[in-house]
Design a protein around this motif. Structure first.
Motif, PDB file in Angstrom:
ATOM      1  N   LEU A  24       0.740  -1.100   0.092  1.00 33.75           N
ATOM      2  CA  LEU A  24      -0.066   0.014   0.013  1.00 33.75           C
ATOM      3  C   LEU A  24       0.944   1.387   0.009  1.00 33.75           C
ATOM      4  CD1 LEU A  24      -2.618  -1.151   2.709  1.00 33.75           C
ATOM      5  CD2 LEU A  24      -3.201  -0.833   0.174  1.00 33.75           C
ATOM      6  N   ILE A  25       2.122   1.126   0.852  1.00 33.33           N
ATOM      7  CA  ILE A  25       2.632   2.316   0.745  1.00 33.33           C
ATOM      8  C   ILE A  25       3.725   2.673  -0.589  1.00 33.33           C
ATOM      9  CG2 ILE A  25       4.923   3.324   1.855  1.00 33.33           C
ATOM     10  CD1 ILE A  25       4.265   1.850   4.357  1.00 33.33           C
ATOM     11  N   ASN A  26       4.015   1.422  -1.202  1.00 31.76           N
ATOM     12  CA  ASN A  26       4.638   1.705  -2.441  1.00 31.76           C
ATOM     13  C   ASN A  26       3.591   2.105  -3.693  1.00 31.76           C
ATOM     14  OD1 ASN A  26       7.003   0.565  -1.540  1.00 31.76           O
ATOM     15  ND2 ASN A  26       6.496  -1.280  -2.065  1.00 31.76           N
ATOM     16  N   ASN A  27       2.501   1.888  -3.295  1.00 29.55           N
ATOM     17  CA  ASN A  27       1.300   2.479  -4.292  1.00 29.55           C
ATOM     18  C   ASN A  27       0.695   3.589  -4.033  1.00 29.55           C
ATOM     19  OD1 ASN A  27       1.673   0.291  -6.336  1.00 29.55           O
ATOM     20  ND2 ASN A  27       0.802  -0.941  -4.796  1.00 29.55           N
ATOM     21  N   GLY A  28       1.131   4.179  -2.825  1.00 32.97           N
ATOM     22  CA  GLY A  28       0.629   5.457  -2.383  1.00 32.97           C
ATOM     23  C   GLY A  28      -0.792   5.428  -1.879  1.00 32.97           C
ATOM     24  N   LEU A  29      -1.204   4.056  -1.302  1.00 39.47           N
ATOM     25  CA  LEU A  29      -2.622   3.735  -1.067  1.00 39.47           C
ATOM     26  C   LEU A  29      -3.007   3.769   0.387  1.00 39.47           C
ATOM     27  CD1 LEU A  29      -3.551   1.540  -3.936  1.00 39.47           C
ATOM     28  CD2 LEU A  29      -4.522   3.980  -3.794  1.00 39.47           C
ATOM     29  N   GLN A  30      -1.875   3.801   1.446  1.00 34.92           N
ATOM     30  CA  GLN A  30      -2.145   3.305   2.797  1.00 34.92           C
ATOM     31  C   GLN A  30      -2.950   4.287   3.401  1.00 34.92           C
ATOM     32  OE1 GLN A  30       1.636   3.833   5.150  1.00 34.92           O
ATOM     33  NE2 GLN A  30       0.784   2.528   6.673  1.00 34.92           N
ATOM     34  N   GLU A  31      -2.872   5.671   3.316  1.00 32.16           N
ATOM     35  CA  GLU A  31      -3.707   6.436   3.857  1.00 32.16           C
ATOM     36  C   GLU A  31      -5.147   6.250   3.618  1.00 32.16           C
ATOM     37  OE1 GLU A  31      -2.422  10.426   3.493  1.00 32.16           O
ATOM     38  OE2 GLU A  31      -0.479   9.927   4.609  1.00 32.16           O
ATOM     39  N   LYS A  32      -5.459   5.914   2.326  1.00 31.34           N
ATOM     40  CA  LYS A  32      -6.832   5.780   1.818  1.00 31.34           C
ATOM     41  C   LYS A  32      -7.492   4.455   2.130  1.00 31.34           C
ATOM     42  CE  LYS A  32      -5.969   8.434  -2.335  1.00 31.34           C
ATOM     43  NZ  LYS A  32      -6.137   8.426  -3.608  1.00 31.34           N
ATOM     44  N   ILE A  33      -6.658   3.408   2.354  1.00 28.77           N
ATOM     45  CA  ILE A  33      -7.182   2.001   2.484  1.00 28.77           C
ATOM     46  C   ILE A  33      -6.954   1.236   3.911  1.00 28.77           C
ATOM     47  CG2 ILE A  33      -7.108  -0.289   1.720  1.00 28.77           C
ATOM     48  CD1 ILE A  33      -6.731   0.924  -1.088  1.00 28.77           C
TER      49      ILE A  33
END
Length: 197
Positions: A24-33
């Motif tokens: 998720l961090i690598n794809n920039g999605l951690q804060e959203k998901i």
């Protein structure tokens, strides 16, 4: 089958959590998901997989869960039940449960086993070919050493399964139980109608 010990399960969860968080961090999605993720160990060799799928379905059916829980709470309280579940018959997952008493896995497993048992009897004794649309369980009860287990079909897809303990299993309460079940059934139908399901 290989059975994991508690420590091994916890280590597996930590590893999976770490891998998913890193992706998720690598794809920039951690804060959203990431805040909406939860993890649960399951197995195909026990009822834990059905419990986990039930939890996912409950999150998808958020518009009916609260009304179902309220109806079940009233039913459990008025009939002195230990626990009540609304099951989706075909996949054998529970859609809702009361929150009068805490959820216990062995109670859930007992209800799943009853649904399996009654479904097997229906398959054996129903005349003709069994189609999903003709799947009829109607009503059943099983005496336990310290109580009673009830199954009552709500509609083609849903069934109420509940546990009544000890002295509350008096046969003279059958009429009250049936009357309260009809009220619960009508309430469930009303909720489903409003939710367009």
């Amino acid at each position: 089958p290989r059975v994991l010990q508690h420590d091994q399960k916890q280590e597996s969860i930590r590893e999976v959590t770490h891998r998913i968080s890193r992706k998720l961090i690598n794809n920039g999605l951690q804060e959203k998901i990431n805040s909406s993720l939860s993890y649960k160990t399951t197995s195909i060799y026990d009822h834990s997989i059905f419990e986990a799928i039930s939890m996912v379905c409950q999150q998808l059916l958020v518009s009916v869960i609260q009304p179902f829980e309220s109806l079940l709470n009233a039913f459990v309280y008025s009939n002195k039940m230990e626990k009540a579940f609304i099951f989706d018959i075909h996949p054998k997952i529970f859609v809702a449960t009361d929150n009068c008493n805490p959820f216990e896995i062995h109670t859930y497993e007992l209800c799943c086993d009853m649904l399996d048992l009654i479904s097997d009897f229906v398959c054996i004794y129903q005349e003709g070919e069994l189609e999903d649309k003709d799947y009829i369980l109607t009503s059943s009860s099983i005496n336990l050493h310290d109580g009673k287990l009830f199954l009552k079909q709500v509609n083609r897809n849903l069934a109420l399964i509940c546990i009544q303990q000890g002295d509350d299993c008096d046969a003279s309460n059958h009429g009250i139980l049936e009357y309260n079940f009809q009220l619960l059934k009508n309430g469930i139908h009303s909720v489903l109608k409003v939710a367009n399901m």
